[in-house]
Design a protein around this motif. Structure first.
Motif, PDB file in Angstrom:
ATOM      1  N   LYS A 123     -16.162  48.954  97.781  1.00 38.24           N
ATOM      2  CA  LYS A 123     -15.792  49.991  96.820  1.00 38.24           C
ATOM      3  C   LYS A 123     -16.684  51.224  97.009  1.00 38.24           C
ATOM      4  O   LYS A 123     -16.199  52.361  97.004  1.00 38.24           O
ATOM      5  N   GLN A 124     -17.997  50.977  97.182  1.00 34.47           N
ATOM      6  CA  GLN A 124     -18.942  52.097  97.371  1.00 34.47           C
ATOM      7  C   GLN A 124     -18.593  52.898  98.609  1.00 34.47           C
ATOM      8  O   GLN A 124     -18.595  54.119  98.595  1.00 34.47           O
ATOM      9  N   VAL A 125     -18.289  52.184  99.701  1.00 31.37           N
ATOM     10  CA  VAL A 125     -17.937  52.852 100.946  1.00 31.37           C
ATOM     11  C   VAL A 125     -16.697  53.706 100.744  1.00 31.37           C
ATOM     12  O   VAL A 125     -16.655  54.877 101.121  1.00 31.37           O
ATOM     13  N   ASN A 126     -15.669  53.124 100.091  1.00 30.15           N
ATOM     14  CA  ASN A 126     -14.440  53.873  99.841  1.00 30.15           C
ATOM     15  C   ASN A 126     -14.686  55.117  99.016  1.00 30.15           C
ATOM     16  O   ASN A 126     -14.169  56.189  99.301  1.00 30.15           O
ATOM     17  N   THR A 127     -15.507  54.976  97.972  1.00 28.51           N
ATOM     18  CA  THR A 127     -15.816  56.112  97.115  1.00 28.51           C
ATOM     19  C   THR A 127     -16.525  57.200  97.926  1.00 28.51           C
ATOM     20  O   THR A 127     -16.206  58.386  97.794  1.00 28.51           O
ATOM     21  N   ALA A 128     -17.446  56.792  98.773  1.00 24.53           N
ATOM     22  CA  ALA A 128     -18.178  57.750  99.605  1.00 24.53           C
ATOM     23  C   ALA A 128     -17.224  58.500 100.524  1.00 24.53           C
ATOM     24  O   ALA A 128     -17.297  59.720 100.668  1.00 24.53           O
ATOM     25  N   VAL A 129     -16.308  57.767 101.156  1.00 24.94           N
ATOM     26  CA  VAL A 129     -15.334  58.390 102.048  1.00 24.94           C
ATOM     27  C   VAL A 129     -14.493  59.407 101.280  1.00 24.94           C
ATOM     28  O   VAL A 129     -14.264  60.527 101.727  1.00 24.94           O
ATOM     29  N   LEU A 130     -14.062  59.018 100.088  1.00 23.36           N
ATOM     30  CA  LEU A 130     -13.241  59.911  99.273  1.00 23.36           C
ATOM     31  C   LEU A 130     -13.984  61.195  98.936  1.00 23.36           C
ATOM     32  O   LEU A 130     -13.460  62.292  99.067  1.00 23.36           O
ATOM     33  N   LYS A 131     -15.253  61.014  98.512  1.00 24.43           N
ATOM     34  CA  LYS A 131     -16.078  62.185  98.151  1.00 24.43           C
ATOM     35  C   LYS A 131     -16.228  63.103  99.352  1.00 24.43           C
ATOM     36  O   LYS A 131     -16.100  64.310  99.273  1.00 24.43           O
ATOM     37  N   ASP A 132     -16.510  62.477 100.495  1.00 26.19           N
ATOM     38  CA  ASP A 132     -16.708  63.206 101.730  1.00 26.19           C
ATOM     39  C   ASP A 132     -15.467  64.027 102.074  1.00 26.19           C
ATOM     40  O   ASP A 132     -15.555  65.217 102.376  1.00 26.19           O
ATOM     41  N   THR A 133     -14.307  63.383 101.975  1.00 25.60           N
ATOM     42  CA  THR A 133     -13.040  64.049 102.285  1.00 25.60           C
ATOM     43  C   THR A 133     -12.816  65.230 101.350  1.00 25.60           C
ATOM     44  O   THR A 133     -12.437  66.321 101.789  1.00 25.60           O
ATOM     45  N   SER A 134     -13.072  65.024 100.058  1.00 26.90           N
ATOM     46  CA  SER A 134     -12.794  66.098  99.106  1.00 26.90           C
ATOM     47  C   SER A 134     -13.783  67.248  99.276  1.00 26.90           C
ATOM     48  O   SER A 134     -13.448  68.402  99.026  1.00 26.90           O
ATOM     49  N   MET A 135     -15.012  66.934  99.704  1.00 27.01           N
ATOM     50  CA  MET A 135     -15.975  68.016  99.935  1.00 27.01           C
ATOM     51  C   MET A 135     -15.579  68.867 101.139  1.00 27.01           C
ATOM     52  O   MET A 135     -15.721  70.074 101.142  1.00 27.01           O
ATOM     53  N   LYS A 136     -15.068  68.211 102.171  1.00 30.05           N
ATOM     54  CA  LYS A 136     -14.651  68.932 103.376  1.00 30.05           C
ATOM     55  C   LYS A 136     -13.438  69.818 103.120  1.00 30.05           C
ATOM     56  O   LYS A 136     -13.306  70.882 103.701  1.00 30.05           O
ATOM     57  N   SER A 137     -12.520  69.343 102.270  1.00 28.36           N
ATOM     58  CA  SER A 137     -11.250  70.077 102.104  1.00 28.36           C
ATOM     59  C   SER A 137     -11.383  71.188 101.064  1.00 28.36           C
ATOM     60  O   SER A 137     -12.409  71.554 100.591  1.00 28.36           O
TER      61      SER A 137
END
Lengths: 270, 270
Positions: free
Chosen positions: A256-270
């Motif tokens: 779950k933590q990994v998924n949340t991190a990926v999501l945050k990362d994606t939203s920061m980039k976009s």
């Protein structure tokens, strides 16, 4: 999908006036006025949606009538049990007995045809001339009379009165005799009763009996509250009794933590 | 019923501008633009309606699953009939026979428990130690093997393949054995097949078997076309065979005319 008659607004003076009057509109559903920014649907879609709703309601009525038709009275239902002067009007041809109850066994009468129709396990048992088929008695271990009675009743009616204990008992029977519909019914009930206090026990129970719906819900609740987990009394018990289940909690949390991190990362980039 | 946050439109210059832009709005459902005069509902009601639709659809899914659970395989279903090496896996305890078929009777196997559950007539017959209960054979007159088979099948599955002949045959059986759900099923089918050509025969049939839904629909179609009625071939036959039914048509027509006159009169006065 659909064409509107009035897309191109051709203006005459009177129309301009009426449109300016119409800056607030009246909702066809709640009858209150609303401004353009609160607009929902056009008239055509509203009318279509109303028709759809009516159709769905009619379908529900039809299905309810079908359920009422297909639903059996239960052989346990007093109104159909017959009086002492007119015994046994329901033609049962098999009895089920809760064998490990501790109490003197009270047989639960049933019909082979119903059991075979509802459960592949009963089907194999009764159609293959096993002992149960010859003797007309099916012994069921590790179950109370009340749970067995409710189980048989469900096979006839698709209805059961549940509390948490009964839901667990029936889920175990449903799992054992592969009565999927009952299992789903119990799972939904247990999910509705899930809270932080019972989450760990529910998780362990769901794990043991392959109740995926309950398992996912419990796991999600636990991993949302990891900071409190190790303080729970049942936590230490579970580590002691079945540490693999605890490992799975940590794995789910990590993922779950990994998924949340990926999501945050994606939203920061976009 | 419901309050909107923005009832009182407080104007600023920018808002006036944006509202003038918003003279055409975009429908949240079909995504097309529409003008104020084509407005349907406010956003809140749209969202509520969408939720309601989702809920109704979920309820339909649940009911369909319940029907699938409660539905019996039929004792006529080949997949459950058993092979010659493993005969009779379905434990039937009664057979039905179409006695007036002209052909050598082929018994239709069934379960007393199912018959008793679906029909109060079978219930009385089988629970009261009448001849049928003792012999395990129920003779049914004036019915073809195919219709009897479809009838028994419906008692197990709540499903039947209908054409007009089968719908009539099953309606007669449903009436005789008081299987209301099947009667309604046949009535709906016959109403859907109603047309001017079959209206008079359908009317007479519905009259004979107390099929109110069909009767009303047929009568309405006939009284809407009174100018053509007496030219119909079946009209003279009906006058000959059952003149009371023809009288009822004229009575219905007269009553319709009076009602229409009253309505016209009321609307003229108002």
């Amino acid at each position: 999908m659909r064409r509107h008659r009035c897309h191109q607004v051709v203006r005459s003076d009177s129309e301009t006036e009426s449109e300016s009057d119409a800056e607030t509109m009246r909702c066809l559903s709640c009858k209150e006025e609303y401004a353009a920014r609160d607009a929902g649907t056009c008239k055509e879609c509203y009318e279509e949606a109303s028709e759809t709703e009516e159709e769905l309601k009619r379908e529900i009525e039809d299905l309810k009538a079908k359920v009422a038709f297909l639903r059996f009275w239960s052989p346990l239902d007093h109104a159909h049990r017959g009086s002492p002067t007119s015994p046994g009007p329901v033609f049962p041809d098999v009895v089920l007995v809760a064998s490990d109850d501790g109490l003197p066994p009270v047989p639960v009468p049933a019909h082979k045809a119903v059991l075979v129709n509802r459960s592949p396990v009963f089907k194999a048992m009764l159609e293959n001339e096993m002992e149960e088929s010859r003797s007309g008695t099916i012994k069921i271990s590790d179950v109370s009379y009340d749970a067995l009675r409710a189980f048989v009743n469900y096979l006839y009616t698709a209805e059961a009165w549940l509390d948490e204990q009964m839901a667990c008992d029936l889920l175990v029977l449903a799992e054992k005799y592969q009565v999927k519909h009952l299992k789903g019914f119990c799972e939904k009930f247990l999910v509705s009763k899930l809270n932080w206090d019972n989450s760990l026990l529910t998780y362990a129970f769901a794990h043991q009996h392959g109740a995926k719906l309950v398992l996912d819900a419990a796991l999600s609740m636990i991993t949302d509250n990891m900071d409190k987990l190790t303080k729970k009394e049942e936590y230490m018990e579970l580590v002691e009794k079945d540490p693999r289940l605890v490992v799975e909690i940590y794995e789910a949390y990590l993922s779950k933590q990994v998924n949340t991190a990926v999501l945050k990362d994606t939203s920061m980039k976009s």
